[in-house]
Every structure is written in C-alpha cells, then in structure tokens.
Motif scaffolding. Structure first.
Motif: not given
Lengths: 775, 159
Positions: A194-197, A363, A687, A704
């Motif tokens: 997962q990305d913090q985005a 994260m 995600e 994403y």
C-alpha cells in the motif's frame, strides 16, 4: 494563527476553544483560500530547480556515469553524483546508515537516486537528466522474501544481509496445546504493497546561508531526525542547518524517511543558490517507502466453544533494499501478531527481509495492519468452525485490563474490547436494499453494470490493536516552549514546538491545551522549526500524547510561576489560586486579579520536555518484554453489496467504535477515524503497488487507485472514553487504530456475501466472481 | 511565447512561457498563485481545479496557450475582494472540519462552489457525483459532505 472561539462542542470544556472543544483550525482559513504555503509552493528569487536521475532497474551495477553532456546544457548549473556528497555517503533511520545518498556503484531498487541536476527551469533539468549517460550491468533482482529466509546468504542484496530482523515470540507450549485442541483452523494470507498516497508531493527548498550552512524549508514528519541524517551527509554541523517546517500535504508515515532533503542541500551548497525540489506523482511513487507487503501463515487451535488454545504464526515482511523502519515494523507485527485476544500458547516467527522490491517502511498502522488482516480473518474462520457468531468468538477471547499480550506485557489501563463489540452490535443497521435502488448506490455505480440483479449483501466485523508512541526502549519525548505575556492589553500565549502538523490538527490541539491550562483565549502557534527542542515524529499516533503532554507540562510551569507571582503580590497562598477566563481566581471562585495585572510588562516563559514511561526491548529469543507504552482499540462493522457476477463491491456503510481515553477535539477525532477508515477501505478493495520482477507497474493516480467520495460510504461512529491514567488528560492515541480494523471488516463482509475465501488484500474482482478465485 | 488572459478579474500578460507549460505551471510559478495544487499533474486528483470561462477544469491538463483571451478564476479569487469575507463554501469547509492537510481543499472548494451555483440544494448523491474527481487522502470525505450541505444551507438562508 490566533483562532477565534466558536460555540462549544458537545463536550463540556473549561473555556471556549479549550480541551474537549472543536475550535476551527488556526490554519483553516489559509488552507481554504489557497494561501497556505506548502513545501511545493515555495519560491525565491534566483531559485534553481533540482531534479533526480533514478535507476530504471531494480538491481544493477553502474559501470560508468558520464555527466559531461548534461553539465554542458545551457541553463544547467550543477550535475552531481555520489562523488560529490560532501560528508557521509549513507544515511538511514534508527542509526542504520545503509542507504546511499546517491548510488555508489550499484543500485538495489527501481527508482534509487543516481545523480542530481540543478537548472533554471524544471524542464531544462529533466532534459539534462536524459543526457546523463549511465552504463548499467543489469543483475537478477532478489524478489522472493521467502527465498531470502530460506537462504539469506545466497539472496543477500546489501552488506547488512538478507534478513533485517527476525523476531520470535514464544509463550507457553504450543506443541502440547496442539494435542489438546478440539478445533483447528489455518490460513495463508497476503497483503499487497500500500502507498501512503499523500497528496502533497515531496518538496522543499534549501537556501545557502552566509555562515556556510543552510536554511531548509521541508515537508517532513520529524525535523530533528531529518537533521540528524542530513547534517553528516552534507558535512555540516547540526547548528549550521536551520530547519523550518513547510506546509505538509499529508504524511501517513511516508515522510518519516528522507526524500529530497540531502539532495537539495547538496545542490544549494554547490551552486550557492536556493534550490527547490518537488517530485511529480510518478516520482513520488519512487521517492518514499511504502507499507510492507506481507506473507502470513496462521494456525489456531481452540476448544469446541471457540476459546483459543494456541496460535502458530509466521509473518514475512518485505522491506526492500534498505533498512528504513523495518526493524520496528517487524517488532510491531510480532508483538501485535495475534491482536487483542488472550491466547495461552503462542509461537510467532516474524521476519523483515531485504529484497530488490520497492523499499518499504512506515505507514499508518506500521506492521500492525498486516497482522490484523490475518488474525481477524482467522477469528472469522474459528467462529465458523465452532458454529458461533463472529462477534461472540471475539468476545469470548477478548483482552481486558489485566490481560497479557503475546509479549507477556500486562495491559495496565482499560481495554474494553467486549464492551466495544457490544456497542458495535447495538448500532442500527443500514436499511436493506429497496426494490428499485438508485443505480449510483449499486456496485459499479453509474457504469450501470447491474440494476440490482446478482447483488448480495454481506456484513463483517474487524478488531484492531495498535501500540501508541514509540516502543522497545526508545526514549520517546517531545519539547514545548510556552510564553505568556500581555499583548494589546490582553494575556496571550505563544506555543513553540518542532512538532509537525501534517493535517491531523496538532496546531489546533496545542492551542486548546494552552487555553485550558492558562485560562487565556489568545494563543498563537509558532511555526515549527528546530530552534526549539525535539518533538519526535508525527507518527505512531503519538503527538496528542507526547507534544500534547509537553505543551501541558510547559503551560503548568508557566501557570505555577504566574500564580506564585500573584500570591506574592496579593499576599495569598498560591496553592489556593487558579486561572480562569484571563483572571486569577481564589478557591472560593472569587476573582482576585487579572492576568494582565500580575504580568504587567513581563513575560513568563517555560520550556519543558515530556517523556513517556520507559519501555523494554523484546527479548530476541522469546519476544517477551513490556515493549509498548500504550495500546488502543478500534472495532468496525462493514456492510457491503457485492455484484457476485462481476466481483464489484459497494461498501454500503461502515460503523466504528473506538476507545480514545479522552476526547480532546471531537471534530478532529472524527476526522481521524473517518480518514483512517478510508485508508483501510483502500487496502481492502483497491490500493496496491503492483510489482513484477522488482518493477512498479502502476506509479500514477490513474493506475494506483485511492478511494473517492463515491467509494467511501457514510459512517456511524461511537466514541468511548476510558481514561488511561498514564497519559496526559487520560487520552489514547487515535489516528492509527481505525486503519487496522476497517480492512478485515470489509473483507469479512464480502466473504459473508459470497462465501469466497479471500485471503489476499486488496481483494480483486476475479477472486469474487470466478469459481475457485483468481487461480 | 506570450499569453494574455484574465485571472480572478485582472488582465495578465505572461512572457517567456515555454510551449509545454500547463496553465497550472503558469499560475503557480509565473503568477504567484500557488493555491491551485499539483498533486498528480495528470487530471486524476482534481486538486488543481479552476474555472475556465466558468467551467471547472483541471489546470494541469490545460496547455498555457489554450487560455489566450479567456477568463480563469482560481481559489484565490473566490473570497470577496481583499479576502475580507470568505465564500460560504470556504467558510463551511473550515467550520465543518473538512480541512485536514488541506492539499485537496482548493480543488474541492472550487468544484463545490461550481456545484452549488448550478444545484443550490443538492442531494448527497449529487454531491458525491460532483466531487468524484477530487481525491482527498485525509478526511474520508464525511466532513466534506457536511461542509457542502452546510454551505448549501447557508446560501439558501442568505437568499
């Protein structure tokens, strides 16, 4: 940034805008008018733009680099490689300096920085980068974390080895318990990357100063820790770098590691000009660490009535090429690996490994998120095997105050899990789907993939346990300086910390605490910088506790001095005096003086550190130890509609119950629960950084996906307050727990609707719609 | 190249614009109007939303040359002159707690402003549809919905 008070919130508070109220954010007006200066908005006369050349390969040797043509490009002022790093050539978190500032002879992940350019215009910098000729010798990347565990030496990607941390946990006698278990369930689970985005890209401005040092304006979670890494690499003393927090556009852990800080500093020192660096979204996906992907094997044994006897667990976390926070993420996954349940016999093997996959670190949820998806899936499996309900199986095994965690640590403050589950059960359910639903409410929405046919409703539950503040013996503290003086005939407080406001509302909270403790209305929050002591990181849900505690303690010192002066002046015993609404008040509530009268032209200032109680390292063999300062619980119920033919999911409603100890700011707290829940929804349904052979396949917001307003359903919240006697105001950190429990609740609801096993998040449509899942 | 256009009611002439620059770059880096945000620069996040001749667009997807002779209104142009009084949408975002990190806020404010000018009393489904192109990573959108509902009520009361 003085915040005018507004009508009190639903919590009675001493004074408008004090603790328990929801005053408007002091930065709110600037943010809605577009005037708030984020790091990417900074601009200076004569400023250059920095850019970073990154590795296209997950693993390769650098045979040569030719910067000549790039340097000869008109408008280019500098091109730098590792040879130009003025000081230490490596940096890293937690004292593990294993990450090169710029690649030295080898790259270990796609996107690793190789060279820097400073130019007049970002496009000139970009074109110059294309002229840097790098001769690569491409190597086979190490991408299988289980292969690293099987053969760490043969799959070594860097000097520190193949396994970053192995943390076992051993409680009781699992082998013996296996013989007694009446019911055994097992499962293998996987969590994608997962990305913090965060929306505000990595950005900052480095300005050369006359003393040979730098003024740096950066978007970070922890300025002092940045500085400890930046200064040695730039060959500067820490006091030669003045750090100021630039506006932070979200963080969620992704700004714990450095990104452009040292690079911009190098370019500024080399060119003697201010240098701004600002990543675009593509680069941002390579410019920060992500959430560790996890491979997990669980086996639980229980009595026939669903009481857990043992847990046998393996958790493998892929940290990528460098250490970052993998040491601590692994510890979290191990210590919280079975969640808030009493289990007499436990064996957990948690591994954090190095590979050439994308680098991973902090994260929101930090190691606890991955384990939570697995242990909650296991609880549902156990419930089904025992023929009892999902809430009942959790209640039967729930921890409470006095229970032991897997680490042997006794929970010494309220942990009312059974009550939270009761309250969750008592919350009203959303109405069932009507005969002619609005198409926008159905899975697939306005795409009109269904008009209601093939749609099945499901309900699921999730429970999460998160440690609050830094664990394992770290001397975790924050510092606050508070000044009280009369300005314009009115008492006013100035609060100065280095704590990073990343969106969570810490600036609002600091002002609330000052209002409550000092009995004044006017509070100004000084911009965060390093001219005051370390505040620690805006992570681990710790700033309300730690910087809140520091501001409270500093205010108490200021107040004590004020009351002592009042006592001397008025010939009264200071211990009988207090402050309220700008006045000094005696025990009988009689106003004896105004704060202005006592202060006159003087200012009272105090700087205080606040430390939480000591914690212990986990034992390297047994995993035992009082490793955590505080623990927090959140529980979720998810209601979903699933188009079982297409595998599309519409989350209908999410309900959450959370114990926060003390509600400091109802509005900001609700915002944390909503936002954390949404990130958990993202992990459940959409995600994932998709990786093939160490390469990222979807580094954009086109590919994403994060939840939109159409994906996020209405929420029902029930917030309870069981004070923690160890914490300031009794509060419990609140930002992370909702991110844990919403993911397993949503997946459980989809399982309820479809009967599919769904052992991996994010859930893919084909795992729902195709018989036998995605295989 | 030179670009002439109107921004927030003021005529602007911008010189030395490189042909590949976006309206977003010109606003942020050449006109000192960084309120429109640069979160994705490919039209996915809506954080750079501005009005172009009264139609909301992603400024990152508009080439600078395309605005020649046209009117642009950014988040900086929503409040009353001099920023004395916030627009009801801006006021509601602050009050409802719809702002956390705030990076998405300017785009959402512009988009919500556009919605309420077309649909003064929107249903939740209409609000969701109108704001579906604006990503927010902090709030989970609940308080953004609250803010738009509040702004609609305020605007109705003021009529």
């Amino acid at each position: 940034m003085a915040a005018p008070p507004r009508s009190p919130g639903r919590i009675a508070a001493p004074g408008l805008g004090g603790v328990g109220d929801s005053p408007p954010r002091p930065d709110g007006t600037l943010k809605v008018t577009g005037e708030f200066a984020y790091a990417s908005d900074l601009w200076m006369d004569g400023m250059l733009w920095g850019a970073t050349l990154r590795s296209p390969h997950p693993r390769a040797r650098i045979a040569s680099i030719d910067i000549g043509p790039a340097l000869a490009t008109p408008g280019v002022h500098a091109v730098l490689t590792h040879e130009d790093v003025p000081g230490e050539k490596v940096y890293g978190l937690d004292g593990t300096r294993d990450q090169p500032v710029l690649a030295i002879g080898e790259v270990r992940h796609q996107g690793e920085p190789v060279a820097l350019v400073a130019a007049d215009h970002p496009e000139i910098a970009r074109r110059a980068m294309e002229k840097i000729a790098v001769e690569w010798e491409v190597l086979e990347p190490v991408t299988d974390p289980r292969a690293v565990i099987a053969d760490p030496e043969g799959n070594r990607v860097q000097e520190r080895g193949g396994i970053c941390r192995y943390q076992p946990v051993r409680v009781g006698d699992v082998a013996q318990a296996k013989r007694r278990a009446e019911v055994v369930v097992s499962g293998e689970y996987e969590v994608g990357i997962q990305d913090q985005a965060f929306l505000g890209p990595e950005s900052g401005l480095a300005v050369p100063a006359e003393d040979g040092g730098l003024d740096m304006y950066v978007s970070t979670q922890w300025m002092h820790n940045d500085l400890r890494q930046i200064a040695p690499c730039l060959g500067l003393r820490e006091d030669q770098i003045r750090m100021t927090l630039a506006g932070v556009g979200g963080a969620f852990g992704g700004r714990e590691d450095l990104s452009m800080q040292i690079h911009a500093g190098m370019l500024a020192l080399r060119t003697g000009r201010p240098v701004k660096m600002s990543y675009n979204r593509y680069e941002s996906f390579f410019g920060h660490v992500h959430r560790h992907p996890a491979l997990m094997r669980y086996e639980y044994g229980a009595t026939r009535d669903g009481r857990l006897l043992y847990a046998d667990v393996e958790i493998v976390l892929d940290g990528g090429a460098y250490t970052s926070s993998t040491l601590n993420v692994t510890a979290n996954a191990a210590s919280l690996g079975v969640g808030p349940y009493e289990i007499p016999n436990i064996s957990i093997d948690a591994y954090g490994v190095y590979t050439n996959n994308p680098p991973c670190g902090a994260m929101r949820g930090f190691g606890a998120v991955q384990a939570c998806f697995a242990y909650e899936s296991m609880m549902d499996k156990l419930a089904a095997a025992c023929g009892i309900g999902p809430l009942e199986v959790r209640r039967r095994n729930a921890v409470r105050q006095g229970s032991r965690l897997a680490t042997g640590q006794v929970i010494d403050s309220p942990a009312p899990l059974a009550e939270l589950l009761d309250r969750l059960e008592a919350m009203p359910m959303p109405p069932p789907p009507g005969p002619s639903p609005d198409i926008r409410d159905l899975p697939g929405g306005a795409s009109q993939t269904t008009h209601g046919e093939g749609v099945v409703r499901g309900v699921g539950y999730g429970v999460g346990l998160k440690n609050i503040c830094f664990s394992e013996g770290f001397d975790d503290y924050s510092t606050a300086r508070v000044r009280l003086e009369v300005i314009g005939g009115e008492p006013a407080a100035l609060v100065h910390t280095a704590a990073a406001e990343v969106g969570q509302g810490l600036v609002t909270l600091q002002a609330q605490i000052a209002r409550t403790e000092l009995g004044v209305q006017r509070v100004t929050i000084h911009p965060a910088d390093n001219r005051v002591g370390d505040a620690g990181s805006s992570s681990a849900s710790r700033q309300s506790y730690m910087t809140g505690g520091a501001v409270k303690t500093a205010c108490e010192a200021v107040r004590a001095e004020l009351l002592a002066r009042a006592g001397r002046r008025l010939g009264l015993d200071a211990s009988g005096l207090s402050v309220r609404d700008g006045k000094i008040v005696a025990r009988d509530a009689e106003v004896v003086a105004s704060i202005e009268e006592i202060l006159g032209g003087d200012a009272i200032e105090a700087t205080r550190e606040y430390h939480h109680r000591p914690t212990q390292r986990m034992d390297p063999v047994t995993g035992q130890g009082d490793s955590h300062n505080q623990l927090a619980l959140c529980v979720h119920r998810a209601v979903v509609d699933v188009d079982v033919e297409l595998g599309l999911v519409k989350v209908v409603e999410l309900a959450a119950v959370q114990d926060v100890g003390k509600i400091m700011n109802p509005q900001a707290l609700e915002g944390q629960i909503h936002g954390g829940t949404a990130q958990g929804l993202g992990l459940a349904l959409m995600e994932e950084i998709q990786v093939t052979g160490g390469r990222v396949r979807n580094p954009s917001f086109t590919d994403y996906l994060i939840p939109t307003i159409l994906d996020m359903p209405p929420m029902r919240l029930d917030i309870v307050e069981y004070p923690d006697p160890h914490a300031p105001y009794g509060l419990r950190g609140a930002g992370e727990p909702p991110t844990l429990s919403s993911t397993p609740a949503i997946v459980a609801a989809i399982r309820d609707a479809t009967g599919r096993p769904l052992t991996r998040v994010p859930v893919r449509p084909e795992e729902i719609s195709l018989p036998g899942g995605a295989a | 190249m030179r670009v002439n256009f109107t921004v927030n009611g003021c005529a602007q002439t911008v010189d030395d614009v490189w042909e590949g620059e976006s309206l977003l770059y010109v606003l942020r880096e050449r006109l000192g109007l960084p309120g429109s945000k640069n979160a994705c620069e490919q039209g996915e996040c809506g954080s750079c939303t501005v009005h172009l001749d009264d139609v909301p667009v992603c400024a990152c997807l508009v080439a600078a040359g395309q605005v020649e002779g046209r009117r642009v209104r950014t988040v900086e142009g929503l409040a009353d002159r001099g920023g004395e009084r916030l627009d009801p949408v801006q006021e509601a975002f602050v009050e409802a707690g719809a702002v956390q990190c705030g990076f998405c806020t300017p785009g959402l404010v512009v988009q919500a402003h556009d919605l309420l000018s077309r649909v003064p009393d929107p249903q939740d489904a209409q609000i969701r549809e109108a704001l579906a192109g604006n990503l927010c990573r902090c709030t989970g959108y609940e308080k953004i919905l609250d803010a738009v509902r509040l702004a609609a009520r305020r605007k109705a009361a003021a009529r």
